[in-house]
Each structure stands twice: as C-alpha cells, then as structure tokens.
Scaffold this motif. Structure first.
Motif, PDB file in Angstrom:
ATOM      1  N   ALA A 186      77.208  40.426  70.858  1.00  0.00           N
ATOM      2  CA  ALA A 186      77.501  38.993  70.896  1.00  0.00           C
ATOM      3  C   ALA A 186      78.914  38.682  71.353  1.00  0.00           C
ATOM      4  O   ALA A 186      79.306  37.515  71.406  1.00  0.00           O
ATOM      5  N   THR A 187      79.682  39.711  71.706  1.00  0.00           N
ATOM      6  CA  THR A 187      81.062  39.531  72.161  1.00  0.00           C
ATOM      7  C   THR A 187      81.114  39.608  73.679  1.00  0.00           C
ATOM      8  O   THR A 187      80.736  40.625  74.269  1.00  0.00           O
ATOM      9  N   GLU A 197      67.365  42.769  70.924  1.00  0.00           N
ATOM     10  CA  GLU A 197      67.579  41.603  70.066  1.00  0.00           C
ATOM     11  C   GLU A 197      66.241  40.953  69.723  1.00  0.00           C
ATOM     12  O   GLU A 197      65.236  41.161  70.407  1.00  0.00           O
ATOM     13  N   GLY A 198      66.249  40.166  68.669  1.00  0.00           N
ATOM     14  CA  GLY A 198      65.089  39.383  68.274  1.00  0.00           C
ATOM     15  C   GLY A 198      65.496  37.946  68.007  1.00  0.00           C
ATOM     16  O   GLY A 198      66.656  37.665  67.705  1.00  0.00           O
ATOM     17  N   GLY A 216      73.722  29.018  80.032  1.00  0.00           N
ATOM     18  CA  GLY A 216      75.006  29.694  80.162  1.00  0.00           C
ATOM     19  C   GLY A 216      76.199  28.879  79.724  1.00  0.00           C
ATOM     20  O   GLY A 216      77.280  29.440  79.478  1.00  0.00           O
ATOM     21  N   ARG A 217      76.031  27.570  79.611  1.00  0.00           N
ATOM     22  CA  ARG A 217      77.152  26.741  79.170  1.00  0.00           C
ATOM     23  C   ARG A 217      77.467  26.932  77.698  1.00  0.00           C
ATOM     24  O   ARG A 217      78.514  26.472  77.219  1.00  0.00           O
ATOM     25  N   ARG A 218      76.600  27.632  76.985  1.00  0.00           N
ATOM     26  CA  ARG A 218      76.817  27.909  75.565  1.00  0.00           C
ATOM     27  C   ARG A 218      77.621  29.191  75.331  1.00  0.00           C
ATOM     28  O   ARG A 218      78.008  29.474  74.204  1.00  0.00           O
ATOM     29  N   VAL A 225      74.514  33.997  71.066  1.00  0.00           N
ATOM     30  CA  VAL A 225      73.101  34.365  70.974  1.00  0.00           C
ATOM     31  C   VAL A 225      72.525  34.619  72.374  1.00  0.00           C
ATOM     32  O   VAL A 225      71.491  35.267  72.507  1.00  0.00           O
ATOM     33  N   ASN A 226      73.195  34.130  73.398  1.00  0.00           N
ATOM     34  CA  ASN A 226      72.830  34.440  74.783  1.00  0.00           C
ATOM     35  C   ASN A 226      73.440  35.798  75.123  1.00  0.00           C
ATOM     36  O   ASN A 226      74.426  35.912  75.848  1.00  0.00           O
TER      37      ASN A 226
END
Length: 283
Positions: A186-187, A197-198, A216-218, A225-226
């Motif tokens: 997540a880094t 991942e789930g 991708g803006r998140r 989480v992306n």
C-alpha cells in the motif's frame, strides 16, 4: 434471536488451526480453520446444520499488477498475458474445500452491475495466448511477488510462479506477515511487481469496487487500496461519469466498464470470489 451480550472478546493473531481447536472445545464461539481442514469439518458437522455455515461473499481476491513498476508500466499486453497465463482453478483450490468460485473480473456475482464478461479462461491457463501477448514485452523477465506467509498466500504465489515461468517471467516470491505485506504493497514506490490482495463490499454498489480500487486520483503516499497503482485518465473520467448515473443506466455502465477495464487495461488479475466459511461453538 434477541442477544444481550455483556461483552465480546476478539482474539487477534490466532492461527487458523488453533482457532478451529478453540471453537470445537467451546473456548471460542466463532472462528475459522486452515483451508485444508474444511472438508473434514463439513463431513463432521454437515453444512448449514448448526455448527458449520457456508454462504457466498461479495468478496474477490486478485493479483494486483503494479502499473508503476518497470515491468508492467505502459505494458498492457503483458498484464493481459498474466491474466491468460494464470491457472485459476489451481489458485482457487488453495483456498480449500468450498473456498469459492473462479472469476476474471472485478465485480463479483451478487453485486449490482455484475455481468459475466467471459474475458479470460476460467478452466485453466491459456498458455498459448499468454505467450503470444508476452512475446517482446517481458522486459527484464523478472518479477517480485509480495505474498503473505500464512493460509493460501504461499501456495497461490507458487502457482503463479510456475504459470509465469511458462511465458518467460521469473518470479521471486517474498513473504511477510499479512499486515506487513499489505502495508508495504500500500506504499507508493515500494519495489514489487505483483501482490495478492482481497476486497469485500462495504456496501452493495459497484462504485465500492471499481472507483475505490482503480481510480488513480485516489493514489497517495501510503495506505493505498489501489495497490495496482492504476492511473489512466481516460478510465478515471469514465468511472466518474458512470458514478453520476442512477438506476439501470448506472449498473449497465458499470458492467461495461468492468469488462472494458479487464479486457483492455488489465490492471489486475482477479481469480476467486470467496465463500464465507463459519465455524461456531455449541453455544
């Protein structure tokens, strides 16, 4: 039925085998078991008869393909090749008896907007097609796979390692405790190519899968989480546009978007929609 509990005690860090033993000894009221144990549990207690319950989850597990890594950045053909190369039935088997059903898309059955896209093979690896797509696109020919070191984590990674070797990718598996593995994945900038991942529904709307996992803006410095680090302006706009619709137009739009993203961009490789397998005490 009415339940007025004085307290609820949640024990963290208990191994699946120990969790099962505690439940069967009535020391714990609800727990889980190791994937390989569920066939025996079903034979002992039956299914949905009082001690062992199985139901479908709105949950999927997937391989996040790091779209920022040198291997997969601007390399949709190789990401598609991975989706063709993986042996989904064998990966699902690692979840144990009644583990779930195979999938090749983001939205799970039961989620509004789900439509079976029939995008990649659910019957096993399509190695021939995967090799066609991978040819000339394997770059370094090496991939770092972050997996967790318990339950189905190591064995799923080993299946993928074998599958990708068939298309010219040498996979190095690095295992961590689940919390550490997720924190590292997540880094932004972490040097991995693939991670497992789930994701489960927080609420029954496709936004909670497609927009939350792939807009991708998140993306931020940490706590993402992306973990595919997918950031395509075209798809960002389409996700935003579909999210503003309602009713059938919304769900039809998400169904089309799900299929389009997985067929053409392939930012991840989904492989299972899981079942909830719940073991309870005599209490």
């Amino acid at each position: 039925r009415p339940a007025l509990a004085n307290q609820i005690v949640w024990k963290a860090g208990v191994t699946p085998a120990a969790s099962r033993l505690r439940v069967e000894n009535n020391d714990t009221d609800l727990g889980f078991a190791a994937p390989a144990q569920y066939s025996e549990i079903a034979a002992r207690y039956g299914i949905n008869r009082g001690r062992f319950f199985v139901r479908k989850n709105i949950v999927f597990w997937y391989l996040a393909l790091n779209n920022n890594s040198p291997l997969f950045r601007n390399n949709a053909r190789l990401r598609q090749a991975v989706n063709h190369a993986i042996d989904r039935p064998q990966m699902v088997r690692q979840h144990g008896y009644l583990g779930g059903g195979r999938t090749d898309q983001v939205l799970p059955p039961g989620m509004p907007g789900f439509r079976d896209g029939n995008i990649y093979s659910l019957r096993g690896a399509n190695t021939a097609r995967a090799r066609q797509l991978a040819q000339g696109n394997t770059r370094s020919g090496r991939a770092v796979f972050y997996a967790f070191n318990s339950s189905f984590g190591p064995t799923v990674a080993q299946v993928v390692q074998f599958n990708l070797r068939q298309i010219g990718i040498d996979v190095e598996i690095r295992t961590f405790d689940r919390v550490v593995q997720h924190e590292k994945s997540a880094t932004r900038g972490e040097p991995f190519d693939i991670t497992i991942e789930g994701w489960g529904a927080d609420y029954a709307d496709p936004y909670n899968f497609l927009n939350v996992l792939l807009d991708g803006r998140r993306i931020q410095a940490a706590n993402n989480v992306n973990t595919s680090y997918f950031n395509d302006p075209r798809y960002n706009r389409r996700m935003e546009q579909v999210s503003r619709l309602s009713g059938d137009a919304r769900y039809n739009g998400y169904a089309q978007l799900d299929a389009d993203i997985m067929r053409n961009a392939a930012p991840m490789a989904p492989f299972i929609n899981t079942n909830a397998k719940i073991l309870v005490s005599q209490n």
